[in-house]
Design an enzyme around this catalytic site. Structure first.
Site, PDB file in Angstrom:
ATOM      1  CE1 TYR A 264      41.848 -19.130 -56.641  1.00 24.37           C
ATOM      2  CE2 TYR A 264      42.097 -20.716 -58.376  1.00 24.37           C
ATOM      3  CZ  TYR A 264      42.312 -20.978 -56.596  1.00 24.37           C
ATOM      4  OH  TYR A 264      42.750 -21.836 -55.796  1.00 24.37           O
ATOM      5  CD  GLU A 509      45.576 -13.904 -51.963  1.00 24.01           C
ATOM      6  OE1 GLU A 509      46.213 -14.581 -52.753  1.00 24.01           O
ATOM      7  OE2 GLU A 509      44.871 -14.723 -51.835  1.00 24.01           O
TER       8      GLU A 509
END
Length: 535
Positions: A264, A509
């Protein structure tokens, strides 16, 4: 007798002469009137031209963008961690109150960056920098719409966290929570049950890009709070300077020092963040050492001159080009010849970026959907569209304010309005003028995503669920029970389709850094005014 006759003739000639002059008088008066009207017409035209180029021309609010801005601002409240103050989100409550306590730190504030419950320092700092930039350039517009205070409060919620995350000059906490354990759960932030470990960068495990981005956030925020809270502004600036020195002295990518961050927000390099931070510190301090840093010392190595790139949380090159072109467009004192030459190269690269965005430019990018949306990557596709549009409206206003009338793209000329129109086209697309007839800003319009990939939004506030049993809400067929107002989702695929299901994190998202870019864009196009010359 002769003398009398001669005298009479002389008098008669004078009368004739006088009569001739009187005959011409109306002609001369008419000519004077015509000349005066012509001069007035010219002056009126010049005045109109000046008004069209003036940063102080009359403002006309475009209600659609004003409404969208008010909605977009609410997402920062949705994402807040900590002890909430003046909470306007009915389904949100206090959370993360013990974050940082294992190291005797108060890391309870800050924002959850997306639909999960991790505090990622790299994108959070970028969110703060972009909020600051939008406020600095378009604070007057925000203020006119009663959104400036909200923007400043949202920014301070982040910078309060960043200050506490920097307890000593060479230590910066860059993450709260473990990504794997967090993603093994589906729960509300108010009922988190898993451990919340801390991750830091330091002299032994450097993280130049995240430290430099945090320095940029604090330097830009120090400018925002300079008049509002001088003591706080000074505090931010001290942290910014320390973090920049740390980032520059202990060079190394945090993706290499801490391999666990690669899944991430993996970094592709840190040179751009060093320039980005130094640029903001130059504006915040006026210290020419920072200007020298981005020009003579490191421009050639890090600036990527002549090679336009896409602006994002990871790659700041395009932002650096635009930010530093300000110096050339608006002028700066005591700039050396060498520095000035380098700043001109920054501006030329900024112009190349703008030329790539204009759809009919000879150097226009082909990375667009059929409807004209800038489209670079599949995951969170709108990030580059909104970032490009924000930079375009900024540069358009830089041209307007500096009275730079023309942008040349391989021999073809463009006006500031051409860049503004491009920015507006991207904003209109994401607000609903697209093949799906869908607004990608939750709460705006009548058709927007209902199945947001977002834990807090998807779980009823009354639900008594823990880590694992909360997944039933992820797979529920019902729309999200809580509307995450202002959430700006990932966006469409290249074929301009959007699949509104909750497990579609690629498209559904939302992220705070996209929201910060959107706030800047909407604030720039909500009226016809331009930016101020100095921060």
């Amino acid at each position: 007798m002769e003398n009398k006759q001669n005298g009479a003739k002389y008098a008669d000639d004078r009368r004739k002469s006088k009569g001739g002059w009187l005959w011409w008088l109306p002609v001369l008066v008419f000519a004077a009137i015509v000349l005066t009207m012509s001069v007035l017409t010219i002056l009126k035209f010049v005045h109109h031209l000046k008004r069209s180029l003036s940063p102080h021309r009359p403002q006309k609010v475009i209600q659609k963008y004003a409404d969208a801005l008010e909605i977009a601002m609410q997402f920062f409240d949705v994402q807040k961690s900590g002890k909430l103050v003046n909470n306007n989100i009915a389904w949100r409550g206090d959370s993360g109150l013990l974050d940082g306590s294992q190291e005797s730190l108060d890391l309870s504030k800050g924002l959850y960056d997306a639909g999960d419950l991790i505090k990622f320092g790299f994108p959070m700092a970028f969110t703060a920098t972009m909020l600051s930039w939008g406020i600095l350039e378009y604070g007057n517009q925000m203020n006119a719409l009663k959104q400036l205070g909200h923007a400043q409060d949202s920014l301070k919620w982040i910078t309060d966290y960043l200050i506490n995350a920097h307890p000593s000059p060479n230590v910066l906490y860059i993450q709260v929570g473990d990504a794997k354990s967090d993603h093994d759960c589906w729960e509300r932030p108010e009922t988190m049950s898993e451990m919340r470990p801390l991750t830091q960068v330091n002299a032994s495990f450097p993280g130049t890009e995240v430290a430099a981005e945090t320095a940029a956030a604090m330097a830009s925020a120090s400018l925002v709070f300079k008049k509002r809270n001088g003591t706080y502004s000074d505090q931010l600036l001290v942290h910014a300077q320390q973090l920049f020195t740390f980032a520059d002295t202990y060079r190394g990518s945090y993706s290499i020092s801490l391999p666990q961050v690669q899944e991430y927000y993996n970094s592709t390099g840190y040179g751009d963040e060093l320039l980005w931070a130094a640029g903001w510190l130059y504006y915040a301090t006026g210290d020419h050492a920072y200007l020298n840093y981005v020009t003579e010392l490191n421009g050639q190595e890090f600036a990527n001159w002549g090679s336009p790139t896409w602006f994002s949380w990871d790659d700041k090159h395009a932002g650096v080009q635009i930010l530093l072109s300000r110096i050339n467009l608006f002028g700066a004192k005591e700039v050396s010849d060498t520095e000035n030459l380098d700043i001109q190269v920054y501006r030329k690269t900024a112009e190349a970026i703008m030329c790539r965005l204009l759809p009919d430019s000879p150097t226009a990018t082909s990375s667009r959907t059929d409807s004209g949306l800038i489209w670079i990557v599949q995951y969170n596709s709108l990030q580059h569209a909104v970032a490009s549009a924000f930079l375009a409206v900024l540069y358009s206003d830089y041209m307007l304010t500096s009275r730079t009338e023309t942008l040349y793209c391989s021999g073809k000329s463009y006006l500031p309005d051409d860049l503004r129109n491009f920015a507006i086209s991207q904003a209109d697309y994401l607000l609903g003028e697209n093949p799906m007839n869908m607004s990608y800003l939750v709460g705006f319009g009548s058709n927007y995503p209902l199945y947001l990939h977002h834990r807090g939004s998807s779980i009823p506030a009354y639900a008594d669920t823990g880590c694992k049993d909360g997944f039933k809400w992820l797979y529920s067929k019902n729309p999200n029970p809580n509307v995450a107002m202002g959430a700006f989702v990932g966006g469409p695929f290249l074929n301009e389709s959007y699949i509104d299901i909750r497990n579609n994190s690629m498209q559904g998202e939302p992220t705070t850094y996209n929201s910060a870019l959107l706030v800047g864009l909407l604030s720039g196009i909500v009226t016809t005014s331009s930016v101020v010359k100095s921060f």
